[in-house]
Design a protein around this motif. Sequence first.
Motif, PDB file in Angstrom:
ATOM      1  N   LYS A  17       0.839  -1.196   0.000  1.00 54.99           N
ATOM      2  CA  LYS A  17       0.000   0.000   0.000  1.00 54.99           C
ATOM      3  C   LYS A  17       0.882   1.258   0.000  1.00 54.99           C
ATOM      4  CE  LYS A  17      -4.075  -1.941   0.395  1.00 54.99           C
ATOM      5  NZ  LYS A  17      -4.917  -1.959   1.582  1.00 54.99           N
ATOM      6  N   ASP A  18       0.286   2.371  -0.424  1.00 53.51           N
ATOM      7  CA  ASP A  18       0.992   3.661  -0.389  1.00 53.51           C
ATOM      8  C   ASP A  18       0.652   4.382   0.918  1.00 53.51           C
ATOM      9  OD1 ASP A  18       0.412   4.497  -3.929  1.00 53.51           O
ATOM     10  OD2 ASP A  18       1.607   2.922  -2.967  1.00 53.51           O
ATOM     11  N   VAL A  19       1.615   5.139   1.422  1.00 50.14           N
ATOM     12  CA  VAL A  19       1.354   5.948   2.614  1.00 50.14           C
ATOM     13  C   VAL A  19       1.857   7.367   2.395  1.00 50.14           C
ATOM     14  CG1 VAL A  19       1.423   4.025   4.249  1.00 50.14           C
ATOM     15  CG2 VAL A  19       3.507   5.313   3.766  1.00 50.14           C
ATOM     16  N   GLU A  20       1.199   8.283   3.087  1.00 44.79           N
ATOM     17  CA  GLU A  20       1.588   9.687   3.006  1.00 44.79           C
ATOM     18  C   GLU A  20       1.769  10.214   4.415  1.00 44.79           C
ATOM     19  OE1 GLU A  20      -0.100  12.064  -0.409  1.00 44.79           O
ATOM     20  OE2 GLU A  20      -0.926  13.168   1.292  1.00 44.79           O
ATOM     21  N   LEU A  21       2.919  10.814   4.673  1.00 42.68           N
ATOM     22  CA  LEU A  21       3.216  11.376   5.983  1.00 42.68           C
ATOM     23  C   LEU A  21       3.332  12.891   5.835  1.00 42.68           C
ATOM     24  CD1 LEU A  21       5.978   8.805   7.020  1.00 42.68           C
ATOM     25  CD2 LEU A  21       3.523   8.658   7.406  1.00 42.68           C
ATOM     26  N   PHE A  65      10.162   6.342  -2.824  1.00 43.89           N
ATOM     27  CA  PHE A  65      10.085   7.465  -1.874  1.00 43.89           C
ATOM     28  C   PHE A  65      10.086   8.784  -2.629  1.00 43.89           C
ATOM     29  CE2 PHE A  65      10.963   5.645   2.398  1.00 43.89           C
ATOM     30  CZ  PHE A  65      11.207   4.343   2.028  1.00 43.89           C
ATOM     31  N   SER A  66       9.212   9.690  -2.219  1.00 41.97           N
ATOM     32  CA  SER A  66       9.206  11.033  -2.795  1.00 41.97           C
ATOM     33  C   SER A  66       8.703  11.997  -1.739  1.00 41.97           C
ATOM     34  CB  SER A  66       8.330  11.091  -4.044  1.00 41.97           C
ATOM     35  OG  SER A  66       6.990  10.805  -3.713  1.00 41.97           O
ATOM     36  N   VAL A  74       3.949  23.306   4.547  1.00 38.76           N
ATOM     37  CA  VAL A  74       3.774  21.868   4.767  1.00 38.76           C
ATOM     38  C   VAL A  74       4.582  21.026   3.790  1.00 38.76           C
ATOM     39  CG1 VAL A  74       2.060  20.026   4.643  1.00 38.76           C
ATOM     40  CG2 VAL A  74       1.496  22.199   5.758  1.00 38.76           C
ATOM     41  N   SER A  75       5.075  19.903   4.290  1.00 35.71           N
ATOM     42  CA  SER A  75       5.746  18.928   3.438  1.00 35.71           C
ATOM     43  C   SER A  75       5.061  17.570   3.603  1.00 35.71           C
ATOM     44  CB  SER A  75       7.215  18.808   3.813  1.00 35.71           C
ATOM     45  OG  SER A  75       7.849  17.782   3.075  1.00 35.71           O
ATOM     46  N   THR A  76       5.020  16.816   2.515  1.00 32.81           N
ATOM     47  CA  THR A  76       4.508  15.450   2.592  1.00 32.81           C
ATOM     48  C   THR A  76       5.565  14.490   2.065  1.00 32.81           C
ATOM     49  OG1 THR A  76       3.461  15.704   0.431  1.00 32.81           O
ATOM     50  CG2 THR A  76       2.091  16.080   2.366  1.00 32.81           C
ATOM     51  N   LEU A  77       5.741  13.398   2.777  1.00 36.24           N
ATOM     52  CA  LEU A  77       6.629  12.317   2.363  1.00 36.24           C
ATOM     53  C   LEU A  77       5.734  11.160   1.939  1.00 36.24           C
ATOM     54  CD1 LEU A  77       9.553  11.083   2.242  1.00 36.24           C
ATOM     55  CD2 LEU A  77       9.129  10.252   4.564  1.00 36.24           C
ATOM     56  N   THR A  78       5.906  10.709   0.710  1.00 34.99           N
ATOM     57  CA  THR A  78       5.082   9.625   0.188  1.00 34.99           C
ATOM     58  C   THR A  78       5.941   8.395  -0.043  1.00 34.99           C
ATOM     59  OG1 THR A  78       3.622  11.210  -0.914  1.00 34.99           O
ATOM     60  CG2 THR A  78       3.516   8.922  -1.654  1.00 34.99           C
ATOM     61  N   ILE A  79       5.462   7.267   0.448  1.00 30.48           N
ATOM     62  CA  ILE A  79       6.119   5.989   0.209  1.00 30.48           C
ATOM     63  C   ILE A  79       5.140   5.119  -0.563  1.00 30.48           C
ATOM     64  CG2 ILE A  79       7.358   4.051   1.211  1.00 30.48           C
ATOM     65  CD1 ILE A  79       7.600   5.683   3.804  1.00 30.48           C
ATOM     66  N   GLN A  80       5.533   4.744  -1.765  1.00 29.90           N
ATOM     67  CA  GLN A  80       4.666   3.909  -2.601  1.00 29.90           C
ATOM     68  C   GLN A  80       5.035   2.443  -2.430  1.00 29.90           C
ATOM     69  OE1 GLN A  80       5.655   5.898  -6.376  1.00 29.90           O
ATOM     70  NE2 GLN A  80       3.555   6.645  -6.455  1.00 29.90           N
ATOM     71  N   ARG A  81       4.032   1.600  -2.596  1.00 31.12           N
ATOM     72  CA  ARG A  81       4.241   0.141  -2.551  1.00 31.12           C
ATOM     73  C   ARG A  81       5.109  -0.237  -1.358  1.00 31.12           C
ATOM     74  NH1 ARG A  81       5.531   2.149  -7.240  1.00 31.12           N
ATOM     75  NH2 ARG A  81       7.750   1.566  -7.114  1.00 31.12           N
ATOM     76  N   THR A  82       4.649   0.082  -0.179  1.00 35.98           N
ATOM     77  CA  THR A  82       5.456  -0.091   1.030  1.00 35.98           C
ATOM     78  C   THR A  82       5.946  -1.525   1.198  1.00 35.98           C
ATOM     79  OG1 THR A  82       3.391  -0.367   2.277  1.00 35.98           O
ATOM     80  CG2 THR A  82       4.445   1.810   2.326  1.00 35.98           C
ATOM     81  N   GLN A  83       7.145  -1.630   1.762  1.00 36.76           N
ATOM     82  CA  GLN A  83       7.767  -2.909   2.081  1.00 36.76           C
ATOM     83  C   GLN A  83       7.986  -2.972   3.592  1.00 36.76           C
ATOM     84  OE1 GLN A  83       8.531  -5.162  -0.488  1.00 36.76           O
ATOM     85  NE2 GLN A  83       7.360  -3.668  -1.685  1.00 36.76           N
ATOM     86  N   GLN A  84       8.205  -4.161   4.104  1.00 35.90           N
ATOM     87  CA  GLN A  84       8.389  -4.313   5.547  1.00 35.90           C
ATOM     88  C   GLN A  84       9.613  -3.539   6.034  1.00 35.90           C
ATOM     89  OE1 GLN A  84       8.245  -8.603   6.169  1.00 35.90           O
ATOM     90  NE2 GLN A  84       6.098  -8.453   6.802  1.00 35.90           N
ATOM     91  N   GLU A  85      10.638  -3.441   5.204  1.00 33.54           N
ATOM     92  CA  GLU A  85      11.841  -2.719   5.624  1.00 33.54           C
ATOM     93  C   GLU A  85      11.626  -1.209   5.713  1.00 33.54           C
ATOM     94  OE1 GLU A  85      11.764  -4.665   2.862  1.00 33.54           O
ATOM     95  OE2 GLU A  85      12.704  -3.630   1.145  1.00 33.54           O
ATOM     96  N   ASP A  86      10.459  -0.736   5.264  1.00 39.86           N
ATOM     97  CA  ASP A  86      10.146   0.688   5.406  1.00 39.86           C
ATOM     98  C   ASP A  86       9.673   1.010   6.824  1.00 39.86           C
ATOM     99  OD1 ASP A  86       8.555   0.759   2.105  1.00 39.86           O
ATOM    100  OD2 ASP A  86      10.680   0.932   2.687  1.00 39.86           O
ATOM    101  N   SER A  87       9.411  -0.018   7.611  1.00 40.86           N
ATOM    102  CA  SER A  87       8.946   0.212   8.982  1.00 40.86           C
ATOM    103  C   SER A  87      10.002   0.982   9.763  1.00 40.86           C
ATOM    104  CB  SER A  87       8.660  -1.123   9.674  1.00 40.86           C
ATOM    105  OG  SER A  87       7.602  -1.796   9.050  1.00 40.86           O
ATOM    106  N   ALA A  88       9.598   2.110  10.327  1.00 42.89           N
ATOM    107  CA  ALA A  88      10.529   2.991  11.025  1.00 42.89           C
ATOM    108  C   ALA A  88       9.748   4.182  11.563  1.00 42.89           C
ATOM    109  CB  ALA A  88      11.620   3.494  10.071  1.00 42.89           C
ATOM    110  N   VAL A  89      10.454   5.024  12.294  1.00 43.52           N
ATOM    111  CA  VAL A  89       9.894   6.324  12.666  1.00 43.52           C
ATOM    112  C   VAL A  89      10.452   7.345  11.683  1.00 43.52           C
ATOM    113  CG1 VAL A  89       9.809   8.140  14.406  1.00 43.52           C
ATOM    114  CG2 VAL A  89       9.689   5.739  15.106  1.00 43.52           C
ATOM    115  N   TYR A  90       9.564   8.116  11.090  1.00 42.09           N
ATOM    116  CA  TYR A  90       9.974   9.135  10.148  1.00 42.09           C
ATOM    117  C   TYR A  90       9.897  10.492  10.856  1.00 42.09           C
ATOM    118  CZ  TYR A  90       9.998   5.545   6.644  1.00 42.09           C
ATOM    119  OH  TYR A  90      10.311   4.410   5.934  1.00 42.09           O
ATOM    120  N   LEU A  91      11.070  11.107  10.975  1.00 42.38           N
ATOM    121  CA  LEU A  91      11.172  12.366  11.713  1.00 42.38           C
ATOM    122  C   LEU A  91      11.323  13.534  10.746  1.00 42.38           C
ATOM    123  CD1 LEU A  91      13.676  11.167  14.445  1.00 42.38           C
ATOM    124  CD2 LEU A  91      11.410  12.051  14.920  1.00 42.38           C
ATOM    125  N   CYS A  92      10.622  14.579  11.049  1.00 44.65           N
ATOM    126  CA  CYS A  92      10.736  15.820  10.296  1.00 44.65           C
ATOM    127  C   CYS A  92      11.354  16.869  11.203  1.00 44.65           C
ATOM    128  CB  CYS A  92       9.349  16.268   9.821  1.00 44.65           C
ATOM    129  SG  CYS A  92       9.302  17.881   9.019  1.00 44.65           S
TER     130      CYS A  92
END
Lengths: 114, 111
Positions: A17-21, A65-66, A74-92
Amino acid sequence: GAGVSQSPSNKVTEKGKDVELRCDPISGHTALYWYRQRLGQGLEFLIYFQGNSAPDKSGLPSDRFSAERTGESVSTLTIQRTQQEDSAVYLCASSGGQNTGELFFGEGSRLTVL
Amino acid sequence: QQPVQSPQAVILREGEDAVINCSSSKALYSVHWYRQKHGEAPVFLMILLKGGEQKGHEKISASFNEKKQQSSLYLTASQLSYSGTYFCGTGGEGSQGNLIFGKGTKLSVKP
């Protein structure tokens, strides 16, 4: 707001799935950074925005990643087609200028990919 | 390009001193120090700039050797509240300078 605001604070998604932060920097701060922090690890640089200059994308790990930033807000970080290795805390983080200013970090968005 | 921190971890008794080192393979324009407690966001400690300028908290001291491309953070008379992971971040010269952090040094202060 008084500080850097990030949302969501917690996101659980399924692989593929895609996610947007989202990151709301401190008003007036021209510089904005995204970092990734895996469990028990350091701060991994992803991308840096400075004013209206072209962003430094040298830290983005793959083309999945984009990130975008509208002006100096405002900024948005988008991760497409997420993988398990994307699991993390994303800090801005944001700062008032170039890399000579204090960085103010948000509380982060914790992403879990199942 | 990632700066190298040493040691990776250190355990202190309250009142003891510690030094955390940060070295880079490239010319440095600025060195930043941050502390992160478990489950929290990193918090600013100090910035050292090429040319000698420093900005930071009064109780924290650090050095910046431009020739050796190294910085050291000095923690004296440690308190329990000093526990956490310390990160150094290095910035290159120019307006497009991003900030790259080292892997961190975990400091534990015991009573």
